[in-house]
Design a protein around this motif. Structure first.
Motif, PDB file in Angstrom:
ATOM      1  N   TYR A   1       1.046  -1.320   0.117  1.00 23.07           N
ATOM      2  CA  TYR A   1      -0.119   0.037   0.123  1.00 23.07           C
ATOM      3  C   TYR A   1       0.861   1.429   0.062  1.00 23.07           C
ATOM      4  CZ  TYR A   1      -4.190  -2.950   0.862  1.00 23.07           C
ATOM      5  OH  TYR A   1      -5.196  -3.641   0.697  1.00 23.07           O
ATOM      6  N   THR A   2       1.861   1.226   0.432  1.00 26.70           N
ATOM      7  CA  THR A   2       2.885   2.665   0.529  1.00 26.70           C
ATOM      8  C   THR A   2       4.123   2.357   0.019  1.00 26.70           C
ATOM      9  OG1 THR A   2       3.837   1.502   2.544  1.00 26.70           O
ATOM     10  CG2 THR A   2       1.934   2.778   3.010  1.00 26.70           C
ATOM     11  N   ASN A   3       4.461   1.323  -0.576  1.00 23.82           N
ATOM     12  CA  ASN A   3       5.799   1.244  -1.235  1.00 23.82           C
ATOM     13  C   ASN A   3       6.861   1.481  -0.553  1.00 23.82           C
ATOM     14  OD1 ASN A   3       5.079   0.613  -3.855  1.00 23.82           O
ATOM     15  ND2 ASN A   3       4.536   2.682  -4.531  1.00 23.82           N
ATOM     16  N   GLU A   4       6.944   1.338   0.781  1.00 23.66           N
ATOM     17  CA  GLU A   4       7.980   1.401   1.651  1.00 23.66           C
ATOM     18  C   GLU A   4       8.768   0.292   1.591  1.00 23.66           C
ATOM     19  OE1 GLU A   4       6.987   2.057   6.014  1.00 23.66           O
ATOM     20  OE2 GLU A   4       4.793   1.989   5.050  1.00 23.66           O
ATOM     21  N   GLN A   5       9.981   0.212   1.794  1.00 22.67           N
ATOM     22  CA  GLN A   5      10.771  -1.300   2.115  1.00 22.67           C
ATOM     23  C   GLN A   5      10.259  -1.760   3.301  1.00 22.67           C
ATOM     24  OE1 GLN A   5      14.829  -0.623   2.417  1.00 22.67           O
ATOM     25  NE2 GLN A   5      15.447  -2.855   1.938  1.00 22.67           N
TER      26      GLN A   5
ATOM     27  N   ASN B   1      -4.467 -16.062   1.498  1.00 24.53           N
ATOM     28  CA  ASN B   1      -5.041 -15.049   1.842  1.00 24.53           C
ATOM     29  C   ASN B   1      -4.269 -14.051   2.987  1.00 24.53           C
ATOM     30  OD1 ASN B   1      -7.404 -13.542   2.587  1.00 24.53           O
ATOM     31  ND2 ASN B   1      -7.697 -14.845   4.751  1.00 24.53           N
ATOM     32  N   PHE B   2      -2.897 -14.344   2.709  1.00 26.37           N
ATOM     33  CA  PHE B   2      -1.915 -13.565   3.525  1.00 26.37           C
ATOM     34  C   PHE B   2      -1.268 -12.498   2.420  1.00 26.37           C
ATOM     35  CE2 PHE B   2      -2.540 -17.403   6.115  1.00 26.37           C
ATOM     36  CZ  PHE B   2      -2.614 -16.738   7.419  1.00 26.37           C
ATOM     37  N   GLN B   3      -0.898 -11.572   3.239  1.00 24.78           N
ATOM     38  CA  GLN B   3      -0.076 -10.594   2.423  1.00 24.78           C
ATOM     39  C   GLN B   3       1.073  -9.657   3.517  1.00 24.78           C
ATOM     40  OE1 GLN B   3      -2.156  -7.600   0.477  1.00 24.78           O
ATOM     41  NE2 GLN B   3      -3.462  -7.288   2.205  1.00 24.78           N
ATOM     42  N   TRP B   4       2.043  -9.436   2.976  1.00 29.65           N
ATOM     43  CA  TRP B   4       2.928  -8.574   4.154  1.00 29.65           C
ATOM     44  C   TRP B   4       2.665  -7.063   3.714  1.00 29.65           C
ATOM     45  CZ3 TRP B   4       5.518 -10.921   7.674  1.00 29.65           C
ATOM     46  CH2 TRP B   4       6.053 -12.594   7.286  1.00 29.65           C
ATOM     47  N   LEU B   5       2.681  -6.339   4.980  1.00 26.19           N
ATOM     48  CA  LEU B   5       2.171  -5.003   4.935  1.00 26.19           C
ATOM     49  C   LEU B   5       3.019  -4.326   6.011  1.00 26.19           C
ATOM     50  CD1 LEU B   5      -1.748  -4.689   4.963  1.00 26.19           C
ATOM     51  CD2 LEU B   5      -0.139  -4.733   3.159  1.00 26.19           C
ATOM     52  N   SER B   6       3.277  -3.071   5.845  1.00 22.96           N
ATOM     53  CA  SER B   6       4.065  -2.459   6.939  1.00 22.96           C
ATOM     54  C   SER B   6       3.121  -2.450   8.096  1.00 22.96           C
ATOM     55  CB  SER B   6       4.438  -1.068   6.548  1.00 22.96           C
ATOM     56  OG  SER B   6       3.073  -0.193   6.249  1.00 22.96           O
ATOM     57  N   TYR B   7       3.807  -2.630   9.397  1.00 19.98           N
ATOM     58  CA  TYR B   7       2.972  -2.568  10.630  1.00 19.98           C
ATOM     59  C   TYR B   7       1.802  -1.344  10.353  1.00 19.98           C
ATOM     60  CZ  TYR B   7       1.812  -2.590  15.561  1.00 19.98           C
ATOM     61  OH  TYR B   7       1.159  -2.590  16.776  1.00 19.98           O
ATOM     62  N   GLN B   8       2.251  -0.243  10.259  1.00 12.35           N
ATOM     63  CA  GLN B   8       1.529   0.990  10.039  1.00 12.35           C
ATOM     64  C   GLN B   8       0.059   0.552   9.174  1.00 12.35           C
ATOM     65  OE1 GLN B   8       2.896   4.785   9.325  1.00 12.35           O
ATOM     66  NE2 GLN B   8       1.523   5.535  10.834  1.00 12.35           N
ATOM     67  N   ALA B   9       0.511   0.360   8.267  1.00 12.66           N
ATOM     68  CA  ALA B   9      -0.572  -0.145   7.024  1.00 12.66           C
ATOM     69  C   ALA B   9      -1.711  -1.015   7.540  1.00 12.66           C
ATOM     70  CB  ALA B   9       0.080  -0.497   5.615  1.00 12.66           C
TER      71      ALA B   9
ATOM     72  N   LEU C   1      -2.425  -1.798  10.572  1.00 14.51           N
ATOM     73  CA  LEU C   1      -2.999  -1.379  11.755  1.00 14.51           C
ATOM     74  C   LEU C   1      -4.173  -0.634  11.052  1.00 14.51           C
ATOM     75  CD1 LEU C   1      -0.502   0.184  14.519  1.00 14.51           C
ATOM     76  CD2 LEU C   1      -2.190  -1.733  14.793  1.00 14.51           C
ATOM     77  N   ILE C   2      -3.911   0.319  10.240  1.00 10.80           N
ATOM     78  CA  ILE C   2      -5.048   0.945   9.561  1.00 10.80           C
ATOM     79  C   ILE C   2      -5.829   0.256   8.835  1.00 10.80           C
ATOM     80  CG2 ILE C   2      -5.407   2.994   7.842  1.00 10.80           C
ATOM     81  CD1 ILE C   2      -2.610   4.055   8.740  1.00 10.80           C
ATOM     82  N   LYS C   3      -5.445  -0.696   8.175  1.00 12.97           N
ATOM     83  CA  LYS C   3      -6.567  -1.641   7.519  1.00 12.97           C
ATOM     84  C   LYS C   3      -7.410  -2.387   8.228  1.00 12.97           C
ATOM     85  CE  LYS C   3      -6.596  -5.422   4.153  1.00 12.97           C
ATOM     86  NZ  LYS C   3      -7.072  -6.354   4.851  1.00 12.97           N
ATOM     87  N   SER C   4      -6.742  -2.996   9.329  1.00 15.48           N
ATOM     88  CA  SER C   4      -7.579  -3.592  10.330  1.00 15.48           C
ATOM     89  C   SER C   4      -8.422  -4.634   9.654  1.00 15.48           C
ATOM     90  CB  SER C   4      -8.272  -2.614  11.289  1.00 15.48           C
ATOM     91  OG  SER C   4      -9.162  -3.473  12.260  1.00 15.48           O
ATOM     92  N   SER C   5      -9.770  -4.616   9.705  1.00 16.53           N
ATOM     93  CA  SER C   5     -10.564  -5.499   9.240  1.00 16.53           C
ATOM     94  C   SER C   5     -11.095  -5.258   7.857  1.00 16.53           C
ATOM     95  CB  SER C   5     -11.536  -6.353  10.228  1.00 16.53           C
ATOM     96  OG  SER C   5     -12.348  -5.097  10.476  1.00 16.53           O
ATOM     97  N   LEU C   6     -10.589  -4.138   7.468  1.00 18.22           N
ATOM     98  CA  LEU C   6     -11.213  -3.539   6.091  1.00 18.22           C
ATOM     99  C   LEU C   6     -10.702  -4.440   4.897  1.00 18.22           C
ATOM    100  CD1 LEU C   6     -10.501   0.219   6.390  1.00 18.22           C
ATOM    101  CD2 LEU C   6     -12.524  -0.790   6.901  1.00 18.22           C
ATOM    102  N   SER C   7     -11.538  -4.348   3.921  1.00 15.75           N
ATOM    103  CA  SER C   7     -11.345  -4.954   2.568  1.00 15.75           C
ATOM    104  C   SER C   7     -10.327  -4.097   1.911  1.00 15.75           C
ATOM    105  CB  SER C   7     -12.442  -5.181   1.846  1.00 15.75           C
ATOM    106  OG  SER C   7     -12.973  -4.001   1.246  1.00 15.75           O
TER     107      SER C   7
ATOM    108  N   ASP D   1     -10.602  -2.643  -1.161  1.00  8.69           N
ATOM    109  CA  ASP D   1     -11.729  -1.662  -1.707  1.00  8.69           C
ATOM    110  C   ASP D   1     -12.243  -0.766  -0.423  1.00  8.69           C
ATOM    111  OD1 ASP D   1     -11.273  -2.500  -4.148  1.00  8.69           O
ATOM    112  OD2 ASP D   1     -13.258  -3.608  -4.014  1.00  8.69           O
ATOM    113  N   GLN D   2     -12.433  -0.962   0.681  1.00  8.17           N
ATOM    114  CA  GLN D   2     -12.589  -0.274   1.879  1.00  8.17           C
ATOM    115  C   GLN D   2     -11.745   0.678   2.128  1.00  8.17           C
ATOM    116  OE1 GLN D   2     -14.238  -3.474   4.412  1.00  8.17           O
ATOM    117  NE2 GLN D   2     -16.266  -2.701   4.127  1.00  8.17           N
ATOM    118  N   LEU D   3     -10.710   0.008   2.396  1.00  3.99           N
ATOM    119  CA  LEU D   3      -9.214   0.845   2.854  1.00  3.99           C
ATOM    120  C   LEU D   3      -8.956   1.928   1.543  1.00  3.99           C
ATOM    121  CD1 LEU D   3      -6.785   1.259   4.541  1.00  3.99           C
ATOM    122  CD2 LEU D   3      -5.475  -0.181   3.114  1.00  3.99           C
ATOM    123  N   VAL D   4      -9.111   1.518   0.251  1.00  4.56           N
ATOM    124  CA  VAL D   4      -8.682   2.644  -0.824  1.00  4.56           C
ATOM    125  C   VAL D   4      -9.914   3.723  -0.550  1.00  4.56           C
ATOM    126  CG1 VAL D   4      -8.644   3.146  -3.282  1.00  4.56           C
ATOM    127  CG2 VAL D   4      -7.429   1.119  -2.194  1.00  4.56           C
TER     128      VAL D   4
END
Length: 65
Positions: A1-5, A32-40, A42-48, A50-53
């Motif tokens: 979501y953020t393009n951060e390393q 059903n798994f994906q790697w995200l930054s910890y902050q992303a 937290l924000i995504k939580s249980s959102l899909s 599309d809901q996050l976007v």
């Protein structure tokens, strides 16, 4: 979501693409798994995705200058 390393042990979190809450039948599916930054994650939580976007667009629209 953020393009951060993403760096294991520093800023990485394993996310359920479809949340355990909304799709418990998919909680152990490897696809059903994906790697995200910890902050992303937290924000995504249980959102899909599309809901996050949609949420992010609302935030940006509110604070556009």
């Amino acid at each position: 979501y953020t393009n951060e390393q993403l760096i294991l042990g520093k800023n990485v979190s394993l996310d359920h693409i479809y949340s355990k809450k909304n799709s418990p039948e998919k909680q152990y599916n490897i696809d059903n798994f994906q790697w995200l930054s910890y902050q992303a994650n937290l924000i995504k939580s249980s959102l899909s995705h599309d809901q996050l976007v949609e949420f992010c667009i609302k935030v940006v629209d509110k604070y556009k200058r």
